[in-house]
Design a protein around this motif. Sequence first.
Motif, PDB file in Angstrom:
ATOM      1  N   THR A  93      59.716 -22.427  14.619  1.00  0.00           N
ATOM      2  CA  THR A  93      59.338 -21.342  13.381  1.00  0.00           C
ATOM      3  C   THR A  93      58.321 -22.250  12.500  1.00  0.00           C
ATOM      4  O   THR A  93      57.445 -21.588  11.546  1.00  0.00           O
ATOM      5  CB  THR A  93      60.754 -21.506  13.097  1.00  0.00           C
ATOM      6  N   SER A 141      60.615 -16.969   6.718  1.00  0.00           N
ATOM      7  CA  SER A 141      60.747 -15.368   7.757  1.00  0.00           C
ATOM      8  C   SER A 141      59.617 -14.713   7.765  1.00  0.00           C
ATOM      9  O   SER A 141      59.695 -14.599   7.010  1.00  0.00           O
ATOM     10  CB  SER A 141      61.634 -15.176   7.505  1.00  0.00           C
ATOM     11  N   THR A 142      60.017 -13.747   8.620  1.00  0.00           N
ATOM     12  CA  THR A 142      58.755 -12.751   8.629  1.00  0.00           C
ATOM     13  C   THR A 142      59.425 -11.691   7.658  1.00  0.00           C
ATOM     14  O   THR A 142      58.492 -10.364   7.028  1.00  0.00           O
ATOM     15  CB  THR A 142      58.741 -12.239   9.641  1.00  0.00           C
ATOM     16  N   HIS A 159      54.805 -20.448  10.644  1.00  0.00           N
ATOM     17  CA  HIS A 159      54.845 -19.753   8.829  1.00  0.00           C
ATOM     18  C   HIS A 159      54.162 -20.976   7.991  1.00  0.00           C
ATOM     19  O   HIS A 159      54.521 -21.780   8.265  1.00  0.00           O
ATOM     20  CB  HIS A 159      56.483 -19.338   8.149  1.00  0.00           C
ATOM     21  N   SER A 208      61.590  -9.752   9.323  1.00  0.00           N
ATOM     22  CA  SER A 208      62.744  -9.586  10.258  1.00  0.00           C
ATOM     23  C   SER A 208      63.708  -9.609  10.581  1.00  0.00           C
ATOM     24  O   SER A 208      63.475 -11.249  11.128  1.00  0.00           O
ATOM     25  CB  SER A 208      61.103  -9.052  11.464  1.00  0.00           C
ATOM     26  N   PRO A 209      64.993  -9.128  10.650  1.00  0.00           N
ATOM     27  CA  PRO A 209      66.436  -9.694  11.617  1.00  0.00           C
ATOM     28  C   PRO A 209      65.803 -10.242  12.684  1.00  0.00           C
ATOM     29  O   PRO A 209      66.066 -10.803  13.338  1.00  0.00           O
ATOM     30  CB  PRO A 209      67.162  -9.467  10.623  1.00  0.00           C
ATOM     31  N   PHE A 214      64.169 -16.623  12.921  1.00  0.00           N
ATOM     32  CA  PHE A 214      64.127 -16.827  10.941  1.00  0.00           C
ATOM     33  C   PHE A 214      65.446 -18.746  10.994  1.00  0.00           C
ATOM     34  O   PHE A 214      66.121 -18.636  11.402  1.00  0.00           O
ATOM     35  CB  PHE A 214      64.467 -15.868   9.964  1.00  0.00           C
ATOM     36  N   ASP A 254      67.831 -16.444  15.999  1.00  0.00           N
ATOM     37  CA  ASP A 254      67.793 -15.633  16.981  1.00  0.00           C
ATOM     38  C   ASP A 254      67.541 -15.315  17.820  1.00  0.00           C
ATOM     39  O   ASP A 254      68.016 -15.617  19.201  1.00  0.00           O
ATOM     40  CB  ASP A 254      66.278 -17.378  17.619  1.00  0.00           C
ATOM     41  N   GLN A 287      67.535 -20.400   7.562  1.00  0.00           N
ATOM     42  CA  GLN A 287      67.923 -20.531   6.515  1.00  0.00           C
ATOM     43  C   GLN A 287      68.271 -22.259   6.328  1.00  0.00           C
ATOM     44  O   GLN A 287      68.634 -22.796   6.859  1.00  0.00           O
ATOM     45  CB  GLN A 287      69.010 -19.948   6.509  1.00  0.00           C
ATOM     46  N   VAL A 318      64.479 -19.530   2.544  1.00  0.00           N
ATOM     47  CA  VAL A 318      64.550 -19.381   3.477  1.00  0.00           C
ATOM     48  C   VAL A 318      62.844 -19.131   4.475  1.00  0.00           C
ATOM     49  O   VAL A 318      61.831 -18.542   3.554  1.00  0.00           O
ATOM     50  CB  VAL A 318      64.827 -17.052   3.610  1.00  0.00           C
ATOM     51  N   GLN A 365      63.080 -11.580  14.251  1.00  0.00           N
ATOM     52  CA  GLN A 365      62.294 -12.252  14.920  1.00  0.00           C
ATOM     53  C   GLN A 365      62.853 -13.892  14.136  1.00  0.00           C
ATOM     54  O   GLN A 365      63.759 -13.706  13.471  1.00  0.00           O
ATOM     55  CB  GLN A 365      60.605 -11.946  14.072  1.00  0.00           C
TER      56      GLN A 365
END
Length: 149
Positions: free
Chosen positions: A18, A75-76, A22, A78-79, A83, A134, A85, A73, A81
């Motif tokens: 991940t 993340s894209t 990003h 979108s929950p 992400f 995930d 924290q 965070v 996909q």
Amino acid sequence: MSTTESTVSEVEAAVRGTLAAHKSMYLATSGGDGPWVGGVYFAEVDTFTLVLVLEDSGRTLAAVRENPVVALVVSTGSPAQPFLQARAVAEVVDGEWDARVRERLVAKVPEAAPFLAYPIRAVRLSVTSWRITDLPNGWLPGRELTPTA
């Protein structure tokens, strides 16, 4: 290999994947002006060390100087996909680390290069623990990953 070792390995691989996928994240700080969230480019040194640059006269850096404990965070947005924290301790770095931060950041995020011409400070984040959520893997609640001794 025990189930616990397999799970830790699987979670660590997912965290690394991940992070690699990003270029930017949201960084939350809290200083005298209260809480603040800003988007920043970042690069990994390792799973628990991230580097970035912050505007020298910006609110985010001022808050980091007052209170180095931050949250982030990756993340894209979108929950659905995966992400990440995390909590981390931010440290403004100089000298050799400053050069390393700039080099590593531009290697991962070439479009960050123009920012380096402005008055900025290099920052190293020491992540104290990750939480990955995930949904495709059924990780709700998320899985924790902490550094091993």
